[in-house]
Design a protein around this motif. Structure first.
Motif, PDB file in Angstrom:
ATOM      1  N   VAL B 208       0.846  -1.195   0.000  1.00 57.13           N
ATOM      2  CA  VAL B 208       0.000   0.000   0.000  1.00 57.13           C
ATOM      3  C   VAL B 208       0.889   1.254   0.000  1.00 57.13           C
ATOM      4  O   VAL B 208       0.693   2.183  -0.787  1.00 57.13           O
ATOM      5  CB  VAL B 208      -0.953   0.008   1.209  1.00 57.13           C
ATOM      6  CG1 VAL B 208      -1.726   1.313   1.281  1.00 57.13           C
ATOM      7  CG2 VAL B 208      -1.910  -1.171   1.126  1.00 57.13           C
ATOM      8  N   PHE B 372      -6.969   4.806   4.754  1.00 59.11           N
ATOM      9  CA  PHE B 372      -7.377   4.492   6.111  1.00 59.11           C
ATOM     10  C   PHE B 372      -6.259   3.761   6.830  1.00 59.11           C
ATOM     11  O   PHE B 372      -5.489   3.041   6.231  1.00 59.11           O
ATOM     12  CB  PHE B 372      -8.659   3.643   6.194  1.00 59.11           C
ATOM     13  CG  PHE B 372      -9.004   2.878   4.964  1.00 59.11           C
ATOM     14  CD1 PHE B 372     -10.139   3.183   4.236  1.00 59.11           C
ATOM     15  CD2 PHE B 372      -8.192   1.832   4.532  1.00 59.11           C
ATOM     16  CE1 PHE B 372     -10.462   2.469   3.090  1.00 59.11           C
ATOM     17  CE2 PHE B 372      -8.515   1.115   3.384  1.00 59.11           C
ATOM     18  CZ  PHE B 372      -9.660   1.441   2.662  1.00 59.11           C
ATOM     19  N   ALA B 374      -5.985   1.085   9.811  1.00 63.30           N
ATOM     20  CA  ALA B 374      -6.834   0.164  10.558  1.00 63.30           C
ATOM     21  C   ALA B 374      -8.287   0.565  10.346  1.00 63.30           C
ATOM     22  O   ALA B 374      -8.773   0.564   9.232  1.00 63.30           O
ATOM     23  CB  ALA B 374      -6.432   0.118  12.020  1.00 63.30           C
ATOM     24  N   ARG B 434     -17.067   4.890   3.623  1.00 61.34           N
ATOM     25  CA  ARG B 434     -17.962   3.809   3.227  1.00 61.34           C
ATOM     26  C   ARG B 434     -17.513   2.501   3.905  1.00 61.34           C
ATOM     27  O   ARG B 434     -18.316   1.649   4.259  1.00 61.34           O
ATOM     28  CB  ARG B 434     -17.942   3.645   1.699  1.00 61.34           C
ATOM     29  CG  ARG B 434     -19.149   2.885   1.161  1.00 61.34           C
ATOM     30  CD  ARG B 434     -19.073   2.751  -0.336  1.00 61.34           C
ATOM     31  NE  ARG B 434     -17.919   1.967  -0.743  1.00 61.34           N
ATOM     32  CZ  ARG B 434     -17.126   2.264  -1.768  1.00 61.34           C
ATOM     33  NH1 ARG B 434     -17.357   3.312  -2.501  1.00 61.34           N
ATOM     34  NH2 ARG B 434     -16.104   1.493  -2.071  1.00 61.34           N
ATOM     35  N   VAL B 435     -16.209   2.371   4.080  1.00 61.46           N
ATOM     36  CA  VAL B 435     -15.665   1.167   4.702  1.00 61.46           C
ATOM     37  C   VAL B 435     -15.610   1.309   6.229  1.00 61.46           C
ATOM     38  O   VAL B 435     -15.986   0.402   6.967  1.00 61.46           O
ATOM     39  CB  VAL B 435     -14.238   0.886   4.169  1.00 61.46           C
ATOM     40  CG1 VAL B 435     -13.624  -0.301   4.875  1.00 61.46           C
ATOM     41  CG2 VAL B 435     -14.287   0.648   2.666  1.00 61.46           C
TER      42      VAL B 435
END
Lengths: 290, 467
Positions: B208, B372, B374, B434-435
């Motif tokens: 990432v 994000f 965690a 959204r997550v």
């Protein structure tokens, strides 16, 4: 396009969260070998929720399910089919008959879920000696749109020693590729498993592409850029393809029956390949004149 | 005059330490520093109270400071960065007076312009001679650049060098010279060189972070600033550090060399210097031992004082000549204000360092952060603390796309032309929430435990006591 397919363990939330950021043409959410026996149910839940929540921006979502002869296969399919992936990937597939039995199970789920029956495609993983020998009949079975070669299990089955030179899988590569092409479907090469050998990866991917494979699976996000590059037309290939089409056009205008480019006769296969190259290049957003 | 003192106690007494004074420290030994703890321990033994610490950074190794605050030896802290147990205790209200945070450039300017008065500067010196010539490049605790100590040495009423490597006069090379140093204290050990290396200076393998670094490097190239003779700064840690790797192929393709790279210098930047991607490194602090070795051996790796690095002064400083800087964030809000002071629950975990200085100076300021961490979204409606104002930030680079500050329509166009994924910052925020959902804002008490002074001397935000 199926240049690169990235395996993502179905029980790893952090990886599922970022499954589609690595530039792979497809992601394979794995319910099989990456997931320990006692975590299979958790992985199913996680994969289902990840697909629904993340709305993955990948053109090809693949879900790998456990083999038909395990207790997990049906539950895996019940999770996977309603998610409408581009492919479901059955594992340790040995015969066309197995694919048909899977197909029947999928049809029941499709019907129950109100999904058009027969609309779920399969990409069987051929990773046993028996599977390799049955490659063509598997490739011709209903729903099958691509084959993936799995060299690690296959070479264990053969009692072969796995090497980077890959002589031990030359036969399997040839057989899978020929079966897929004969059946008019795609062929995907086995992953390169050393995550710290970029040179080796590039050579292996270039070799697979030269053999004719559509793309290559991967177990490392860091492999994706190199794989995509290997399976994309190079700028010189695009230039050559353009020259081929221009030469053909020129010949047609001058009423010539046969034309040649750089001393080589241009026949139909060369023209077809040139068109294919340009089509791929355009799809990749490469600059293509004309 | 005999400047050499055989113990720290002698030097402190000679310097005339009294209750109520302001004493300063530099942080080049980072989490391996022993000097701040040794000085405070002596001060406590001497019955000194009510000291104000003017320390460029405070690390986990400085945990004994908590006891000195409890006993009243230390009653004030002014710093650029505060982490570890002291940060935690301060967040919970340990100090009566709020900690005053400055940027690295802001601190140097405040000292040089006399807004901050230092009674005694204690300078950890990896090498010193008896006359008080100092450098950071040799000795068992070699730390490389002494950039943050220059202003202290120049402006403090009294300067005490603390060394564990006393060499015959004259020391060479010299960073801080004898005309600025009053006393030299010889001690057994000033620090642990292993603590100089921050864990965040090793190259990440996190895919990432690598994706973010890839986008950031391509954004730099697409901005048009990656020309022959350009300049840039990348930080330590994760994606920011990894950007240096991704710059290489882009610079090769364009056939360009950078005139300088700057900042806290890592081994990754040294490699760019050694391989000819960069002509010079301007180094205010070494982040690892490879950088320490390079600043000692390479004539093109240059030690610079914090004031030259980043001070907001009329004559200008090096940040004003910086083309691109890549910086991190604990969170960023939809106005692009960046927080590097507090975490998601409002506790102090760092500070600006050179963050707001380089953002203000550089032509292109990229914030790199995962969308994000965690369960927490990185983009929020309102930053918990404004460390760097959004008006000095050009774009946020995440693994899912890049948001460009609305005032940089030109940059947005350039990134789109380069086929980079550009989004409105609200869209990136929506992707994350959204997550993750939208977390509740952390609750805090009414007491102010930290004041954030911007580089121009104005207070831009306050940090409240954690409950």
């Amino acid at each position: 396009m199926l240049r690169s397919l990235l395996f993502i363990p179905g029980n790893n939330p952090a990886m599922l969260l970022n499954a589609d950021i690595h530039g792979a043409d497809g992601i394979i959410l794995d319910l099989e070998d990456a997931v320990a026996i006692d975590q299979k149910d958790a992985a199913r839940l996680l994969v289902r929720n990840a697909v629904r929540t993340m709305a993955y921006a990948t053109p090809n979502l693949v879900i790998r399910v456990n083999p038909l002869d395990t207790d997990f296969c049906r539950a895996d399919l019940e999770t996977a089919v309603p998610l409408r992936p581009a492919f479901i990937m059955p594992t340790k597939v040995g015969s066309a008959e197995e694919v048909e039995r899977l197909g029947a199970m999928i049809a029941q789920i499709e019907e129950a879920q109100g999904i058009p029956v027969g609309s779920t495609n399969l990409m069987p993983l051929l990773e046993t000696a028996r599977g390799i020998e049955s490659a063509y009949s598997i490739a011709c079975a209903p729903r099958v749109r691509a084959l993936l070669l799995g060299a690690e299990d296959y070479t264990a089955d053969l009692h072969a020693i796995r090497s980077k030179e890959s002589g031990e899988i030359a036969y399997a590569r040839g057989r899978v590729l020929n079966a897929a092409r004969a059946a008019g479907i795609e062929a995907i090469d086995t992953p390169f498993t050393d995550v710290n050998d970029p040179e080796g990866l590039r050579a292996d991917a270039a070799h697979a592409r030269a053999l004719g494979f559509t793309g290559k699976a991967s177990i490392s996000p860091r492999h994706i850029d190199d794989i995509n590059r290997a399976f994309s037309p190079s700028e010189s290939e695009v230039r050559y393809a353009q020259e081929v089409l221009l030469t053909i056009e020129e010949g047609r205008r001058l009423g010539k029956g046969a034309v040649s480019l750089r001393g080589k006769m241009i026949d139909k296969p060369i023209v077809d390949r040139a068109r294919q190259t340009l089509e791929t290049a355009r799809a990749l957003g490469m600059e293509v004149e004309g | 005059m005999n400047k050499l003192k055989n113990s720290l106690r002698e030097a402190i007494e000679a310097a005339g330490l009294r209750s109520g004074m302001t004493i300063s420290f530099h942080h080049h030994l980072r989490n391996g520093d022993h000097v701040l703890n040794m000085v405070l321990e002596e001060a406590a033994r001497m019955g000194i109270r009510d000291l104000t610490l003017q320390a460029s950074s405070i690390f986990p190794v400085h945990a004994p400071l908590i006891g000195h605050i409890q006993s009243g030896v230390v009653t004030g802290i002014e710093t650029c960065y505060l982490s570890g147990p002291v940060a935690e205790a301060v967040s919970h209200g340990l100090l009566q007076k709020p900690v005053l945070f400055r940027s690295h450039g802001g601190r140097a300017a405040a000292i040089a312009e006399g807004r901050v008065h230092i009674d005694i500067a204690f300078i950890a010196a990896p090498s010193a001679d008896p006359a008080g010539n100092l450098n950071g490049v040799a000795g068992p605790a070699a730390c490389g650049s002494l950039g943050y100590a220059f202003a202290d040495a120049r402006c403090a009423d009294t300067v005490v060098a603390v060394t564990d490597n006393l060499v015959p006069y004259p020391l060479a090379p010299v960073s801080i010279d004898e005309t600025q140093v009053d006393y030299v204290a010889k001690v057994d050990c000033i620090g642990d060189p292993r603590g100089i290396v921050s864990g965040t200076t090793s190259m990440t393998r996190d895919p990432v972070a690598l994706r973010i670094a890839d986008y950031a490097a391509r954004a730099m190239a697409a901005s048009g600033l990656m020309r022959e003779g350009f300049s840039f700064q990348t930080g330590a840690g994760g994606a920011s550090l990894a950007v240096t790797e991704y710059l290489k192929p882009l610079m090769r393709e364009r056939g360009v060399t950078a005139d300088f790279g700057m900042g806290g210098i890592t081994g990754a930047m040294v490699e760019l210097l050694e391989k000819g991607y960069i002509r010079q490194l301007l180094d205010v602090q070494c982040f690892d031992l490879k950088a320490v070795q390079s600043i000692r051996d390479s004539p093109n790796h240059i030690e610079i004082p914090a004031i030259r690095y980043a001070a907001p002064i009329k004559r200008g400083s090096a940040v004003d000549r910086l083309n691109c800087v890549v910086l991190g964030a604990t969170e960023i809000d939809t106005d692009f204000n960046v927080n590097v002071h507090t975490d998601s629950s409002g506790g102090i975990i760092g500070g600006s360092g050179g963050h707001s200085d380089t953002a203000a100076g550089a032509a292109l300021t990229l914030i790199v952060a995962p969308l994000f961490r965690a369960r927490l979204p990185i983009v929020v409606d309102r930053a918990g603390c404004i460390s760097t104002p959004g008006s000095t930030v050009d774009a946020l680079v995440t693994q899912r796309g890049i948001a460009v500050h609305p005032r940089r329509a030109d940059l947005r166009e350039a990134l789109l032309r380069a086929h980079l994924p550009v989004y409105d910052i609200h869209d990136l925020q929506a992707m994350a929430t959204r997550v993750t959902g939208i977390p509740d804002a952390p609750r805090h008490g009414d007491r102010i435990v930290g004041l954030v002074e911007y580089r121009d001397g104005s207070v831009i935000d306050r940090i409240y006591q954690q409950l």
